[in-house]
Design an enzyme around this catalytic site. Structure first.
Site, PDB file in Angstrom:
ATOM      1  N   SER A 244       0.848  -1.204  -0.107  1.00 37.77           N
ATOM      2  CA  SER A 244       0.104  -0.189  -0.018  1.00 37.77           C
ATOM      3  C   SER A 244       0.979   1.239  -0.064  1.00 37.77           C
ATOM      4  CB  SER A 244      -0.898   0.114   1.279  1.00 37.77           C
ATOM      5  OG  SER A 244      -1.682  -1.199   1.360  1.00 37.77           O
ATOM      6  N   TYR A 307      -4.170  -2.274  13.593  1.00 37.48           N
ATOM      7  CA  TYR A 307      -5.447  -2.096  13.586  1.00 37.48           C
ATOM      8  C   TYR A 307      -5.913  -3.491  13.218  1.00 37.48           C
ATOM      9  CZ  TYR A 307     -10.514  -0.761  12.621  1.00 37.48           C
ATOM     10  OH  TYR A 307     -11.874  -0.844  12.444  1.00 37.48           O
ATOM     11  N   HIS A 474     -29.981  25.193 -12.338  1.00 35.41           N
ATOM     12  CA  HIS A 474     -28.529  25.465 -11.559  1.00 35.41           C
ATOM     13  C   HIS A 474     -28.162  26.702 -12.185  1.00 35.41           C
ATOM     14  CE1 HIS A 474     -28.841  21.067 -10.391  1.00 35.41           C
ATOM     15  NE2 HIS A 474     -28.244  21.793  -9.360  1.00 35.41           N
ATOM     16  N   HIS A 478     -31.245  30.259  -8.859  1.00 35.47           N
ATOM     17  CA  HIS A 478     -31.036  28.948  -7.775  1.00 35.47           C
ATOM     18  C   HIS A 478     -30.138  29.546  -6.679  1.00 35.47           C
ATOM     19  CE1 HIS A 478     -30.219  25.293  -5.777  1.00 35.47           C
ATOM     20  NE2 HIS A 478     -28.880  25.539  -6.257  1.00 35.47           N
ATOM     21  N   ASP A 515     -22.672  26.857  -7.044  1.00 31.29           N
ATOM     22  CA  ASP A 515     -22.912  26.222  -7.979  1.00 31.29           C
ATOM     23  C   ASP A 515     -22.380  27.240  -9.274  1.00 31.29           C
ATOM     24  OD1 ASP A 515     -24.046  23.672  -7.607  1.00 31.29           O
ATOM     25  OD2 ASP A 515     -26.211  24.568  -7.413  1.00 31.29           O
TER      26      ASP A 515
END
Length: 744
Positions: A244, A307, A474, A478, A515
């Site tokens: 990893s 872990y 959008h 809006h 947006d």
């Protein structure tokens, strides 16, 4: 007297004869031994002359077969001692590869033999469970008797291997002293050959590993190496089962898994790479990242930092770990973790030295990869910026001056119901949205609190409005409705007692900008269509949301648009960080990931001293504001649905043209809007407003309105009287709002 003399002479003759016979016997015995020793040496010399092998495996096989014949044994093994790992291993040849069977020296039947460099001759081993278990790990024989002799290095005087023969064939079942002498003689004379073979094999391993390193180095200058390829090389070099690679995200102080278990992580979403993130202070990789020191763990489960939960989830059993830092000069930029040595019980000192060298190549590879990626990103940003500037142009002074010279309107002047949850902001004409935004900033005291110059605020708002395109839903209208709902929360829900002033400022600005430059399509469409946005952001997920934040930063960095210019250094840094996190939280996938945390906060009660609670409340308020069209009266909600599905169906048409089957809600031929709206309310909107009313009781009226709209959608579905009214542009949407009539 004569008789006595005769007897004495006879006895003397007999004594002399006996002495002569004894001397003759000893002479014959010595001669026999000499002949026997000569024959043995001749036989061994013949064996040694045809034994030459460069590799340990074939040499071990030949020695073992020879000793079997000399001792009348059923089986044999030459066990090589790996000093760095403290193990004995038996190399066995198979058709396509060389297998290694290993056993730890410590606590084994061979421990005393190696320490004392003495022989071991035992019988009835089958009765001893410990011996039998040790031997079963390195040989396929059912061992009953065994003779073991160490092979000692002629240069260092240390044991380098152990020669073993098993199961004497003769009736006594025990190896004789003559067998011991034969095996001892062989080990003494073959030791130099074994040592040279082991040395040659080590050199070959080093040569192969250097070739791997040179291959990596070559790749650096011929192509940008994929991180997964880098870790594949590391896994091959050290004979690890899994690998990893984590890169350090310094902004969030987290380690991000770019290669996990040897592969690029994937959660099944096309084109999207999920982020497997670990806090920098957690676990083995976190310890290595923060200390910059390698960890070689022989028994993972006994280590306090390991872990176990991941093994329990995946079913994979981690035995041992070699975890090492990857540095750019002296700074740690990532951590690599190798799991489970495949040809040994643990990673050795040799593996440690090898990975230290490899980490240098790895660091250079990652640096080049990131440099290349940054160059590509810069190119994409340049294209996007050019595209945006061409499309939107800039704000002129002639647009700014009239708004600056005019006093900021009051809420009553904008609309008598402007500060009430019942107000529907879409009824406000387009020319009033900028004055209405100025009104909100003024009414909330933000202009005075943060010393925002009026001209800068006006220019910023005009630039944000120009930053929006005109898809049916959008668009700038809006964004204005979202910011207005946020304003309503501030005015009606006593937010100031829950959030800090800087958080309130960040949320309002994020609502206006969340947006910017939306294309009227979803994240998945950006990826599937291979857009420039996807090329720039898909590796991190939340394609559109990251673009919206990037465009927000472009506007704030534009000349005359930085409304945060008078903030102190600490507040200046925090407001940008908050805006980024809040805009990214508008991705519904992000909302669903944190939904359980928000529910837990609502159950426990909001804690104003908890940083996590502040963050979760901000995200919840952002989502509630983003969906606020569902909180308006039935006519407004119904008109908004037409806008939304006009946009959805447009994307569905594009997907069909691309040969992609659109989702039901995107397919105008399959979509049942009342049903889809009910599903959306049940799955997304209602849980949001229930949680909001739980945390902010003043918003109960909002939840009641959403429930009322759901009942009307239910009735529309049952009656079948809902008629979809497509809307082409945002300008037509405004026309509907003003006149209350839909275009035919």
């Amino acid at each position: 007297m004569i008789v006595c003399g005769f007897l004495e002479d006879t006895l003397s003759i007999l004594d002399y004869t006996e002495q002569q016979m004894l001397q003759s016997y000893h002479h014959i015995t010595e001669r026999s031994k000499y002949i026997q020793e000569f024959e043995r040496q001749k036989m061994f010399l013949e064996f040694f002359s045809r034994t030459y092998e460069k590799e340990v495996g074939p040499l071990s096989r030949k020695i073992g077969q020879f000793l079997q014949g000399q001792t009348n044994a059923e089986g044999s093994a030459i066990l090589v001692l790996d000093h760095t790992a403290g193990e004995l291993y038996n190399k066995q040849e198979s058709r396509d590869r060389m297998d290694e069977k290993r056993i730890e020296v410590s606590g084994s039947v061979f421990e005393d033999l190696i320490e004392s460099r003495s022989k071991l001759n035992v019988s009835n081993i089958a009765k001893d469970t410990k011996y039998r278990y040790d031997l079963q790990r390195i040989t396929d024989c059912y061992v009953q008797s065994m003779l073991c002799v160490p092979i000692v290095s002629l240069t260092t005087g240390t044991v380098i291997a152990v020669a073993c023969v098993f199961n004497k064939r003769l009736q006594e079942k025990r190896f004789s002293s003559f067998d011991e002498e034969n095996v001892q003689f062989c080990c003494e004379n073959i030791a130099a050959h074994v040592e040279h073979t082991l040395e040659w094999e080590r050199e070959m391993v080093i040569k192969r590993q250097q070739e791997h390193l040179l291959k990596v180095a070559k790749n650096l200058f011929t192509l940008v190496v994929l991180l997964s390829e880098i870790m594949t090389e590391a896994r091959n070099l050290t004979n690890a089962e899994r690998c990893s690679l984590f890169l350090w995200d310094k902004e969030r102080d987290e380690l991000v898994a770019k290669v996990f278990d040897g592969e690029i992580p994937s959660n099944g979403e096309k084109g999207k790479e999920p982020e497997v993130r670990i806090p920098i202070t957690q676990g083995i990789v976190g310890h290595v990242a923060t200390t910059g020191k390698m960890l070689n763990i022989k028994d993972a489960y006994s280590h306090p930092l390991f872990y176990k939960g991941l093994d329990e989830k995946t079913g994979f059993r981690t035995r041992n770990i070699l975890c090492f830092p990857i540095k750019d000069e002296e700074e740690v930029i990532g951590v690599a973790q190798l799991c489970n040595k495949t040809n040994g019980s643990c990673f050795t000192k040799f593996d440690e030295d090898l990975t230290r060298a490899f980490a240098i190549y790895c660091g250079v590879s990652i640096f080049h990869s990131l440099l290349y990626k940054n160059a590509k990103d810069a190119s994409h940003r340049s294209r996007l910026s050019s595209e945006m500037m061409i499309y939107h142009m800039t704000v002129t002074q002639a647009e700014v001056d009239p708004l600056v010279n005019k006093s900021i309107s009051t809420t009553q002047e904008i609309n008598p119901q402007f500060s009430l949850f019942t107000c529907a902001p879409r009824i406000i004409i387009p020319d009033s949205t900028i004055p209405a935004c100025l009104c909100m900033f003024q009414d909330l005291g933000m202009i005075e609190k943060w010393k925002i110059p009026k001209e800068v605020l006006v220019r910023f708002l005009l630039m944000v409005r120009k930053g929006y395109r005109n898809p049916p839903y959008h668009n700038w209208i809006h964004a204005f409705t979202v910011a207005h709902f946020c304003y309503l929360l501030y005015k009606n829900a006593k937010i100031s007692s829950r959030l800090r002033d800087i958080e309130m400022l960040a949320l309002l600005v994020a609502c206006l900008c969340h947006d910017i430059d939306h294309r009227g399509t979803t994240n998945s469409f950006q990826v599937s269509s291979g857009s420039t946005l996807a090329a720039l952001y898909s590796s991190k997920g939340s394609v559109l949301e990251r673009h919206h934040f990037a465009q927000t930063m472009c506007i704030l960095n534009s000349e005359g648009c930085n409304i945060f210019k008078n903030l102190t250094g600490k507040d200046f840094e925090e407001v940008f960080s908050l805006i980024r996190d809040i805009i990214l939280a508008t991705d519904l996938a992000h909302h669903l990931r944190i939904l359980q945390d928000i529910k837990k906060m609502a159950e426990d009660g909001f804690n104003s001293n908890s940083k996590d609670h502040h963050t979760l409340l901000l995200f919840l308020m952002m989502t509630a504001s983003d969906l606020s069209d569902q909180t308006k009266n039935w006519e407004g909600t119904r008109r908004t649905a037409d806008l939304i599905y006009t946009e959805f169906f447009s994307q569905g048409d594009k997907e069909k043209h691309m040969g992609i089957t659109p989702m039901e809600m995107m397919d105008r031929e399959r979509a049942c809007i009342p049903k889809l709206q009910i599903d959306f309310l049940d799955a997304i909107a209602l849980p949001v407003y229930r949680l909001l009313s739980s945390l902010l009781p003043e918003t109960q009226v909002v939840l009641d309105t959403v429930l009322s709209n759901r009942r009307k959608w239910q009735k529309a579905q049952e009656d079948g009287d809902y008629v979809y009214r497509p809307v082409a542009t945002a300008d037509k949407e405004v026309h509907i709002a003003e006149n209350g009539n839909a275009p035919s």
